[in-house]
Design an enzyme around this catalytic site. Structure first.
Site, PDB file in Angstrom:
ATOM      1  N   ASP A 127      44.620  45.526  36.478  1.00 15.85           N
ATOM      2  CA  ASP A 127      44.758  44.996  37.830  1.00 15.85           C
ATOM      3  C   ASP A 127      45.038  46.087  38.850  1.00 15.85           C
ATOM      4  O   ASP A 127      44.630  45.987  40.008  1.00 15.85           O
ATOM      5  CB  ASP A 127      45.899  43.978  37.889  1.00 15.85           C
ATOM      6  CG  ASP A 127      45.677  42.788  36.977  1.00 15.85           C
ATOM      7  OD1 ASP A 127      44.574  42.655  36.427  1.00 15.85           O
ATOM      8  OD2 ASP A 127      46.626  41.995  36.812  1.00 15.85           O
ATOM      9  N   ASP A 155      42.712  43.961  44.130  1.00 17.72           N
ATOM     10  CA  ASP A 155      43.133  44.201  42.761  1.00 17.72           C
ATOM     11  C   ASP A 155      41.964  44.859  42.053  1.00 17.72           C
ATOM     12  O   ASP A 155      40.814  44.420  42.181  1.00 17.72           O
ATOM     13  CB  ASP A 155      43.486  42.893  42.048  1.00 17.72           C
ATOM     14  CG  ASP A 155      44.888  42.394  42.393  1.00 17.72           C
ATOM     15  OD1 ASP A 155      45.478  42.911  43.351  1.00 17.72           O
ATOM     16  OD2 ASP A 155      45.369  41.471  41.701  1.00 17.72           O
ATOM     17  N   HIS A 194      40.269  37.953  39.930  1.00 16.74           N
ATOM     18  CA  HIS A 194      39.904  38.850  38.833  1.00 16.74           C
ATOM     19  C   HIS A 194      38.595  38.391  38.194  1.00 16.74           C
ATOM     20  O   HIS A 194      38.445  37.252  37.785  1.00 16.74           O
ATOM     21  CB  HIS A 194      41.018  38.990  37.805  1.00 16.74           C
ATOM     22  CG  HIS A 194      42.292  39.508  38.400  1.00 16.74           C
ATOM     23  ND1 HIS A 194      43.482  39.531  37.719  1.00 16.74           N
ATOM     24  CD2 HIS A 194      42.559  40.048  39.624  1.00 16.74           C
ATOM     25  CE1 HIS A 194      44.430  40.041  38.489  1.00 16.74           C
ATOM     26  NE2 HIS A 194      43.878  40.364  39.661  1.00 16.74           N
ATOM     27  N   ASP A 211      36.940  39.568  35.413  1.00 17.33           N
ATOM     28  CA  ASP A 211      36.593  39.843  34.022  1.00 17.33           C
ATOM     29  C   ASP A 211      36.738  38.671  33.051  1.00 17.33           C
ATOM     30  O   ASP A 211      36.454  38.815  31.865  1.00 17.33           O
ATOM     31  CB  ASP A 211      37.352  41.064  33.494  1.00 17.33           C
ATOM     32  CG  ASP A 211      38.833  41.034  33.815  1.00 17.33           C
ATOM     33  OD1 ASP A 211      39.314  40.016  34.338  1.00 17.33           O
ATOM     34  OD2 ASP A 211      39.518  42.038  33.547  1.00 17.33           O
ATOM     35  N   CYS A 227      42.298  42.821  30.504  1.00 21.84           N
ATOM     36  CA  CYS A 227      43.396  42.870  31.476  1.00 21.84           C
ATOM     37  C   CYS A 227      44.524  43.786  31.017  1.00 21.84           C
ATOM     38  O   CYS A 227      45.121  44.493  31.832  1.00 21.84           O
ATOM     39  CB  CYS A 227      43.961  41.477  31.701  1.00 21.84           C
ATOM     40  SG  CYS A 227      42.830  40.291  32.426  1.00 21.84           S
TER      41      CYS A 227
END
Length: 410
Positions: A171, A241, A290, A292, A394
């Protein structure tokens, strides 16, 4: 104005070069000490000849850059793995409310600013330690952030908060080529998270990052606002992020989300030009945060695309000859606590190289999917660590991958 911190892995360029974390500090210190010791030894041996060679000046041999990664799949050599130790539940502020599931709001209201459940946290710590051991067995060098006390309450001129954790380096840190870019985190509780990765406080956010009047009363409000392109983060200053970006050589793909604004994307676009192109893509996602677990590039021209959150620009990838794979429905049980994420952490995998992937030991259907793609699965159980907000991608930042800068998108 916000300054995004960068570390150039080599000795080129005039960027502000601040060491991120003791792992890079030790690497650079060792290089300097080795060069100095080598120079000192040779200087003593060459003392009688100094008069004859007074004008002969040599530099230490340049070492291989310790930081280098261009994509998500080249052979992984070194990685930063986060820590669950001392993790705290973030205070239930507007940006946390805008990014979490409604069913977990009572949890944040009750435990915000306190430790995560002790037994759960112990299991998460043990899982990540085992993950690190397996990575080492696979030939990967593992680095860790510094353990810290996240219960400390800090103040800026604009807000007060406790910390959260240093569990998800994906992140906050992104390696592009030989540069580490430290993201200006959007959550107050993660404002000082970079202190776990390098020792000194350097910069501060300015007031005005959030829409304090963001009209979110229910999760339905949030979905409607996101569909209209309205997010809790404003365009007052750049923020992003790093986990909202995914790399494929000369091309990076990013989403505008609850934690990444257009100013942050534009900063990255200008900073990385002309060697890299930054493409904005979007998804049918009511609460983007995020990329992913929604769109995870796992090889040259190969991407996992979440069937519940399809990419609106998927034709662009198909026309470029990419293979778009829809991973199977996750198997994680409904009663397992996922306080900050969805079940789709099953596709949040870490590629060790194009033919090896670290993935959830419990997700048997995704194992079969990878087998059909000719990719060997390295199975690890981090279910309790998942609860803190992330999967294998992550929990890591790949510092070095063995490969070269290529173009995979035309």
């Amino acid at each position: 104005m916000l300054r995004v911190r960068c570390l150039r892995g080599g000795s080129r360029g005039a960027e502000a070069a601040h060491l991120i974390g003791s792992m890079l500090g030790r690497a650079m210190t060792g290089w300097v000490q080795g060069a100095f010791q080598s120079y000192s030894s040779s200087a003593a041996a060459a003392q009688p000849q100094r008069a004859l060679e007074e004008n002969a000046v040599t530099e230490p041999e340049r070492q291989e850059c310790p930081v280098c990664a261009y994509n998500e799949w080249d052979p992984l050599e070194e990685v930063i793995v986060g820590r669950a130790e001392n993790a705290r539940v973030p205070p239930f502020t507007v940006e946390v409310k805008a990014n979490t599931y409604e069913k977990h709001w009572p949890f944040y209201q009750k435990y915000g600013g306190q430790s995560f459940p002790e037994d759960h946290l112990k299991k998460a710590v043990a899982e990540i330690e085992e993950m690190c051991n397996i990575l080492r067995m696979e030939g990967v060098t593992v680095q860790r952030p510094e353990p810290m006390d996240w219960s400390f309450e800090y103040n800026t001129p604009d807000f007060t908060s406790t910390g959260m954790y240093a569990a998800m380096p994906r992140d906050i840190l992104m390696v592009v080529g030989n540069e580490i870019i430290e993201a200006p985190m959007a959550w107050r509780s993660r404002f000082f998270e970079y202190r776990a990765y390098r020792p000194l406080i350097k910069e501060y956010f300015r007031k005005g990052l959030y829409d304090q009047d963001y009209p979110i009363r229910t999760v339905e409000d949030r979905h409607k606002l996101a569909a209209q392109g309205k997010f809790v983060t404003t365009e007052h200053e750049p923020c992003f992020d790093a986990a909202d970006f995914i790399r494929a050589g000369r091309d990076l793909f990013v989403q505008r989300s609850q934690v990444t604004n257009y100013m942050g994307i534009e900063w990255m676009r200008r900073h990385l030009a002309p060697d890299y192109k930054v493409h904005i893509i979007s998804f049918k996602d009511p609460n983007p945060m995020h990329i992913d677990a929604t769109f995870n590039i796992i090889g040259p021209g190969l991407v996992l695309s979440n069937p519940d959150r399809p990419c609106r620009q998927v034709e662009m990838f198909e026309k470029a000859g990419w293979t778009v794979v829809k991973p199977p429905t996750p198997l994680i049980p409904d009663d397992h606590p996922l306080w900050m994420s969805s079940k789709w952490l099953s596709m949040n995998v870490l590629m060790l190289d194009p033919k090896r992937v670290m993935c959830d030991a419990n997700e048997h259907t995704i194992h079969k999917m990878f087998e059909n793609l000719g990719i060997k699965t390295i199975k690890v159980n981090i279910r309790h660590a998942n609860s803190l907000g992330g999967g294998f991608h992550c929990w890591t930042t790949d510092v070095r991958r063995r490969g070269s800068l290529e173009s995979y998108f035309h």
